[in-house]
Design an enzyme around this catalytic site. Structure first.
Site, mmCIF file in Angstrom:
data_model
loop_
_atom_site.group_PDB
_atom_site.id
_atom_site.type_symbol
_atom_site.label_atom_id
_atom_site.label_comp_id
_atom_site.label_asym_id
_atom_site.label_seq_id
_atom_site.Cartn_x
_atom_site.Cartn_y
_atom_site.Cartn_z
ATOM 1 N N LYS A 118 -0.635 5.095 4.481
ATOM 2 C CA LYS A 118 -1.500 4.161 5.222
ATOM 3 C C LYS A 118 -1.044 4.024 6.677
ATOM 4 O O LYS A 118 0.141 3.850 6.950
ATOM 5 C CB LYS A 118 -1.528 2.794 4.525
ATOM 6 C CG LYS A 118 -2.528 1.831 5.139
ATOM 7 C CD LYS A 118 -2.873 0.680 4.208
ATOM 8 C CE LYS A 118 -3.785 -0.339 4.852
ATOM 9 N NZ LYS A 118 -5.080 0.234 5.291
ATOM 10 N N HIS A 167 0.837 -1.208 0.000
ATOM 11 C CA HIS A 167 0.000 0.000 0.000
ATOM 12 C C HIS A 167 0.870 1.256 0.000
ATOM 13 O O HIS A 167 2.065 1.208 0.275
ATOM 14 C CB HIS A 167 -0.918 0.024 1.227
ATOM 15 C CG HIS A 167 -2.104 -0.888 1.116
ATOM 16 N ND1 HIS A 167 -2.055 -2.206 1.486
ATOM 17 C CD2 HIS A 167 -3.370 -0.674 0.650
ATOM 18 C CE1 HIS A 167 -3.232 -2.773 1.267
ATOM 19 N NE2 HIS A 167 -4.042 -1.867 0.753
#
Ligand SMILES: NC(=O)C1=CN([C@@H]2O[C@H](COP(=O)(O)OP(=O)(O)OC[C@H]3O[C@@H](n4cnc5c(N)ncnc54)[C@H](OP(=O)(O)O)[C@@H]3O)[C@@H](O)[C@H]2O)C=CC1
Ligand SMILES: O=C(O)C1=N[C@H](C(=O)O)C[C@H](O)C1
Length: 252
Positions: free
Chosen positions: A147, A143
């Protein structure tokens, strides 16, 4: 017309959903809530959920784990269905989600995309064949660098799906840096990469002797999550109390 309260409306997902709902004929965002109120919206935006006095049919939540307790209290107080998409909830919060689902409709899903929800089903079949044949199971998720939680909610949901199919016998291993022994057959290794602007990648590896099978899902845009969340919101509005998931929305 389904009136949506967008919780976390000025975040990455909230902004994407705001754009997608503009093209919906049977849904509208009637109000938003966000800590950050500095950008103009076509709907009223409140800094705190408790300040919101607009009548709505359903809440869609993409915010922050720290915001979820107050959100749940508000939804119970107002008898509002809620689509919970925020990840990284504590065990205590997950228990609270369960308790609230006795009073209101709650749809909780770590991933609103069609692809991941299909994968959740496919992995059960794969695991039932491959795990007894001695294949090791590992998961890698990637990701963006903004995040907050690791591993991703999706990685945990994928592991849970496999584990459930295998009678919940597996342990999850997140970090082997301090371990000096061979991996156990009944473990699922889960590794997280955080870099750049990667929207979301999940890879499930079944590795046997001289053979590897990999399932991979790549989200190229947040629109795949946003579309699923809007469908979930339309589905959940007016539903009786209970716990729902994307399997109730997407019929395979
Ligand atoms: N289920 C799914 O399919 C998906 C789930 N997610 C999850 O959704 C969540 C949000 O993701 P994303 O949009 O990328 O994150 P962002 O950080 O871009 O957006 C979250 C927004 O919520 C705001 N916020 C923080 N605290 C509160 C609060 N108390 N009340 C209201 N708003 C608040 C943030 O404000 P500020 O920036 O000022 O803190 C921010 O604007 C994450 O947990 C992520 O993992 C993401 C994509 C898909
Ligand atoms: O934070 C994100 O961006 C995402 N979070 C969800 C998760 O934790 O699984 C879903 C998606 O992969 C994007």
């Amino acid at each position: 017309m389904v009136k949506i309260l967008m919780h976390g409306c000025n975040g990455k997902m909230g902004r994407m959903i705001t754009e997608i709902v503009k093209n919906e004929e049977d849904a509208v965002i009637a109000a938003g809530v966000d800590k950050f109120t500095g950008i103009p919206n076509d709907y009223p935006v409140f800094e705190k959920i408790t300040q919101c006095d607009v009548g709505v049919d359903v809440v869609i939540d993409f915010s922050n784990a720290g915001a979820v307790d107050e959100l749940l209290d508000y939804c119970v107080k107002k008898s509002l269905p809620v689509v919970l998409c925020t990840t990284g909830l504590s065990d205590e919060q997950l228990k609270k989600v369960d308790e609230c689902s006795e009073k209101i409709a709650v749809l909780k899903s770590a991933n609103m995309s069609m692809g991941i929800n299909l994968l959740l089903k496919l992995l059960k079949d794969a695991a039932k064949v491959l795990a007894p044949a001695g294949y090791d199971i590992e998961l890698v998720e990637k990701h963006h660098n903004q995040k907050l939680d690791a591993p991703s909610g999706t990685a945990l949901a994928l592991a849970d799906s496999i584990n459930e199919a295998m009678g919940n016998e597996y342990e999850y291993v997140y970090d082997r840096s301090q371990v000096r022994k061979k991996r156990d057959a009944k473990e699922i290794g889960i590794s997280a990469v955080r870099a750049g602007t990667i929207v979301g990648e999940h890879e499930v590896i079944f590795a046997g002797t001289d053979e590897v099978i990999e399932f991979k899902h790549t989200a190229y845009s947040r629109s795949v999550f946003a579309k699923g969340a809007v469908e979930a919101g339309k589905f959940l509005a007016g539903q009786p109390a209970g716990m729902y998931d994307m399997g109730d929305v997407i019929q395979f």
